[in-house]
Design a protein around this motif. Sequence first.
Motif, PDB file in Angstrom:
ATOM      1  N   GLY A   1       0.779  -1.278  -0.096  1.00  0.00           N
ATOM      2  CA  GLY A   1      -0.127  -0.082  -0.185  1.00  0.00           C
ATOM      3  C   GLY A   1       0.894   1.248   0.025  1.00  0.00           C
ATOM      4  N   SER A   2       0.161   2.355  -0.180  1.00  0.00           N
ATOM      5  CA  SER A   2       1.086   3.567  -0.234  1.00  0.00           C
ATOM      6  C   SER A   2       0.210   4.634   0.676  1.00  0.00           C
ATOM      7  CB  SER A   2       1.606   4.020  -1.770  1.00  0.00           C
ATOM      8  OG  SER A   2       0.237   4.151  -2.377  1.00  0.00           O
ATOM      9  N   VAL A   3       1.088   5.595   1.137  1.00  0.00           N
ATOM     10  CA  VAL A   3       0.447   6.565   1.864  1.00  0.00           C
ATOM     11  C   VAL A   3       1.285   8.049   1.398  1.00  0.00           C
ATOM     12  CG1 VAL A   3       0.049   7.876   4.299  1.00  0.00           C
ATOM     13  CG2 VAL A   3      -0.187   5.317   3.769  1.00  0.00           C
ATOM     14  N   VAL A   4       0.624   9.055   1.136  1.00  0.00           N
ATOM     15  CA  VAL A   4       1.200  10.112   0.388  1.00  0.00           C
ATOM     16  C   VAL A   4       0.616  11.469   1.570  1.00  0.00           C
ATOM     17  CG1 VAL A   4       1.279  12.043  -1.364  1.00  0.00           C
ATOM     18  CG2 VAL A   4       0.890   9.418  -1.986  1.00  0.00           C
ATOM     19  N   VAL A   5       1.788  12.282   2.129  1.00  0.00           N
ATOM     20  CA  VAL A   5       1.381  13.342   3.033  1.00  0.00           C
ATOM     21  C   VAL A   5       0.909  14.464   1.893  1.00  0.00           C
ATOM     22  CG1 VAL A   5       2.436  14.658   4.578  1.00  0.00           C
ATOM     23  CG2 VAL A   5       2.869  12.426   4.564  1.00  0.00           C
ATOM     24  N   VAL A   6      -0.133  14.972   2.257  1.00  0.00           N
ATOM     25  CA  VAL A   6      -0.712  16.274   1.508  1.00  0.00           C
ATOM     26  C   VAL A   6      -0.747  17.652   2.436  1.00  0.00           C
ATOM     27  CG1 VAL A   6      -1.910  14.705  -0.190  1.00  0.00           C
ATOM     28  CG2 VAL A   6      -3.015  15.787   2.036  1.00  0.00           C
ATOM     29  N   GLY A   7      -0.464  17.384   3.705  1.00  0.00           N
ATOM     30  CA  GLY A   7      -0.375  18.686   4.288  1.00  0.00           C
ATOM     31  C   GLY A   7      -0.160  18.626   5.798  1.00  0.00           C
ATOM     32  N   ILE A   8       0.009  19.464   6.432  1.00  0.00           N
ATOM     33  CA  ILE A   8       0.155  19.492   7.976  1.00  0.00           C
ATOM     34  C   ILE A   8      -0.281  20.942   8.648  1.00  0.00           C
ATOM     35  CG2 ILE A   8       2.629  18.256   7.681  1.00  0.00           C
ATOM     36  CD1 ILE A   8       4.053  21.076   8.060  1.00  0.00           C
ATOM     37  N   GLN A   9      -0.687  20.757   9.940  1.00  0.00           N
ATOM     38  CA  GLN A   9      -1.397  21.714  10.481  1.00  0.00           C
ATOM     39  C   GLN A   9      -0.778  21.463  12.178  1.00  0.00           C
ATOM     40  OE1 GLN A   9      -5.724  21.194  10.631  1.00  0.00           O
ATOM     41  NE2 GLN A   9      -5.816  23.476  11.206  1.00  0.00           N
ATOM     42  N   GLN A  10      -0.455  22.747  12.606  1.00  0.00           N
ATOM     43  CA  GLN A  10      -0.050  22.910  13.876  1.00  0.00           C
ATOM     44  C   GLN A  10      -1.382  22.865  14.846  1.00  0.00           C
ATOM     45  OE1 GLN A  10       3.226  22.249  14.961  1.00  0.00           O
ATOM     46  NE2 GLN A  10       3.513  22.414  13.016  1.00  0.00           N
ATOM     47  N   GLN A  11      -1.347  22.035  16.116  1.00  0.00           N
ATOM     48  CA  GLN A  11      -2.318  22.015  17.110  1.00  0.00           C
ATOM     49  C   GLN A  11      -1.792  22.384  18.435  1.00  0.00           C
ATOM     50  OE1 GLN A  11      -5.396  20.776  16.090  1.00  0.00           O
ATOM     51  NE2 GLN A  11      -4.788  21.034  14.081  1.00  0.00           N
ATOM     52  N   PRO A  12      -2.543  22.602  19.276  1.00  0.00           N
ATOM     53  CA  PRO A  12      -2.638  22.904  20.667  1.00  0.00           C
ATOM     54  C   PRO A  12      -1.480  21.820  21.314  1.00  0.00           C
ATOM     55  CG  PRO A  12      -4.694  23.552  20.566  1.00  0.00           C
ATOM     56  CD  PRO A  12      -4.051  22.568  19.189  1.00  0.00           C
ATOM     57  N   TYR A  13      -0.733  22.538  22.391  1.00  0.00           N
ATOM     58  CA  TYR A  13       0.067  21.401  23.167  1.00  0.00           C
ATOM     59  C   TYR A  13       1.134  20.989  22.330  1.00  0.00           C
ATOM     60  CZ  TYR A  13      -4.010  22.343  25.940  1.00  0.00           C
ATOM     61  OH  TYR A  13      -5.054  22.768  26.494  1.00  0.00           O
ATOM     62  N   GLY A  14       1.822  21.258  21.429  1.00  0.00           N
ATOM     63  CA  GLY A  14       2.824  20.942  20.493  1.00  0.00           C
ATOM     64  C   GLY A  14       2.529  19.820  19.520  1.00  0.00           C
ATOM     65  N   VAL A  15       1.156  19.552  19.262  1.00  0.00           N
ATOM     66  CA  VAL A  15       0.947  18.471  18.557  1.00  0.00           C
ATOM     67  C   VAL A  15       0.875  19.057  16.851  1.00  0.00           C
ATOM     68  CG1 VAL A  15      -1.154  16.958  17.706  1.00  0.00           C
ATOM     69  CG2 VAL A  15      -0.725  17.194  20.191  1.00  0.00           C
ATOM     70  N   THR A  16       1.330  17.863  16.035  1.00  0.00           N
ATOM     71  CA  THR A  16       1.295  18.457  14.604  1.00  0.00           C
ATOM     72  C   THR A  16       0.478  17.314  13.820  1.00  0.00           C
ATOM     73  OG1 THR A  16       3.621  19.101  14.635  1.00  0.00           O
ATOM     74  CG2 THR A  16       2.905  18.504  12.609  1.00  0.00           C
ATOM     75  N   ARG A  17      -0.518  17.818  13.165  1.00  0.00           N
ATOM     76  CA  ARG A  17      -1.505  17.080  12.556  1.00  0.00           C
ATOM     77  C   ARG A  17      -1.148  16.795  10.975  1.00  0.00           C
ATOM     78  NH1 ARG A  17      -7.627  18.335  13.625  1.00  0.00           N
ATOM     79  NH2 ARG A  17      -6.826  17.457  15.639  1.00  0.00           N
ATOM     80  N   VAL A  18      -0.708  15.591  10.921  1.00  0.00           N
ATOM     81  CA  VAL A  18      -0.135  15.301   9.419  1.00  0.00           C
ATOM     82  C   VAL A  18      -1.569  14.597   8.561  1.00  0.00           C
ATOM     83  CG1 VAL A  18       1.354  13.978   8.148  1.00  0.00           C
ATOM     84  CG2 VAL A  18       1.975  14.896  10.368  1.00  0.00           C
ATOM     85  N   LYS A  19      -1.976  15.066   7.460  1.00  0.00           N
ATOM     86  CA  LYS A  19      -2.934  15.002   6.569  1.00  0.00           C
ATOM     87  C   LYS A  19      -2.205  13.947   5.571  1.00  0.00           C
ATOM     88  CE  LYS A  19      -5.289  19.242   7.730  1.00  0.00           C
ATOM     89  NZ  LYS A  19      -5.948  20.651   7.158  1.00  0.00           N
ATOM     90  N   THR A  20      -2.941  13.006   5.231  1.00  0.00           N
ATOM     91  CA  THR A  20      -2.476  11.987   4.397  1.00  0.00           C
ATOM     92  C   THR A  20      -3.640  11.470   3.350  1.00  0.00           C
ATOM     93  OG1 THR A  20      -2.742  10.035   5.727  1.00  0.00           O
ATOM     94  CG2 THR A  20      -0.890  11.255   5.905  1.00  0.00           C
ATOM     95  N   CYS A  21      -3.361  10.985   2.330  1.00  0.00           N
ATOM     96  CA  CYS A  21      -4.281   9.943   1.470  1.00  0.00           C
ATOM     97  C   CYS A  21      -3.721   8.647   1.269  1.00  0.00           C
ATOM     98  CB  CYS A  21      -4.266  11.059   0.004  1.00  0.00           C
ATOM     99  SG  CYS A  21      -5.079  12.096   0.252  1.00  0.00           S
ATOM    100  N   ARG A  22      -4.543   7.529   1.392  1.00  0.00           N
ATOM    101  CA  ARG A  22      -4.275   6.216   1.571  1.00  0.00           C
ATOM    102  C   ARG A  22      -4.814   5.730   0.263  1.00  0.00           C
ATOM    103  NH1 ARG A  22      -6.600   4.142   7.081  1.00  0.00           N
ATOM    104  NH2 ARG A  22      -5.538   2.385   6.319  1.00  0.00           N
ATOM    105  N   SER A  23      -3.754   4.828  -0.428  1.00  0.00           N
ATOM    106  CA  SER A  23      -4.413   3.993  -1.500  1.00  0.00           C
ATOM    107  C   SER A  23      -5.361   3.070  -1.204  1.00  0.00           C
ATOM    108  CB  SER A  23      -2.901   3.344  -2.168  1.00  0.00           C
ATOM    109  OG  SER A  23      -2.524   2.327  -1.329  1.00  0.00           O
TER     110      SER A  23
END
Length: 230
Positions: free
Chosen positions: A154-176
């Motif tokens: 399978g494959s996963v492609v990162v399409v974006g990131i977004q900063q969240q409170p408390y030092g969390v980084t949200r990584v947005k992906t698309c999965r095949s």
Amino acid sequence: MRDPGSLGRSARGARARRRGVQASAVVVAAAILLTACGGPEQNKGGLPVGVDDGGSASPSGAPTATTSATTAVPTEPTTTAVPRRAAQVTVVPGNFGDNPAVQGLVKNYPVYFSALVARDSNIIKDSFPAFFYADTSLGINEAKANGWVMKPPGSVVVVGIQQQPYGVTRVKTCRSQSTQYWNPKAKAWTLVTPKGSPQALDMIETGLGWTMYRVAPTGKINCSRVRYPA
């Protein structure tokens, strides 16, 4: 005139001297012969003792045994190349490869995906925080109970990131499509996503680096134009 008696004595003395010279000559000749033959102990037709003809000296004309030393040549150990196992999932960081959270996702997603393939939630429990285990174990256990299987790679492609409170980084992906479970009984995907499906993962930094923390809401992630390597 000489006395006949003295003439007779002179003749006898001359003959005796000749015999003595002849005897001496015989003795000398014998001595020379013995010296040339190596003394009284002769070699009986063989090579003279101590003469090397390429082998070891052998008395009494016996055949000389010549031995050749064989040196063992060390050989290189034979090694068989083990083919590399194909990766079950490929994570493409896209334009976000320099982000530490994305780097953590690239490193840890294969562990998460191996749990999906094995349908073993204990892999998640032993490798990730408790919140991530709670968010993913239900789907893994459901797949195991229903006999659903994963069909890697399978494959996963990162399409974006977004900063969240408390030092969390949200990584947005698309999965095949192949990151979804397959139902062998129905001969169909449990979730049909020909253009891929969105997934958002919250990442946190721990003492071992960045890792998955929770499964986040997908929001507005567009996977329609994403190209998947597998």
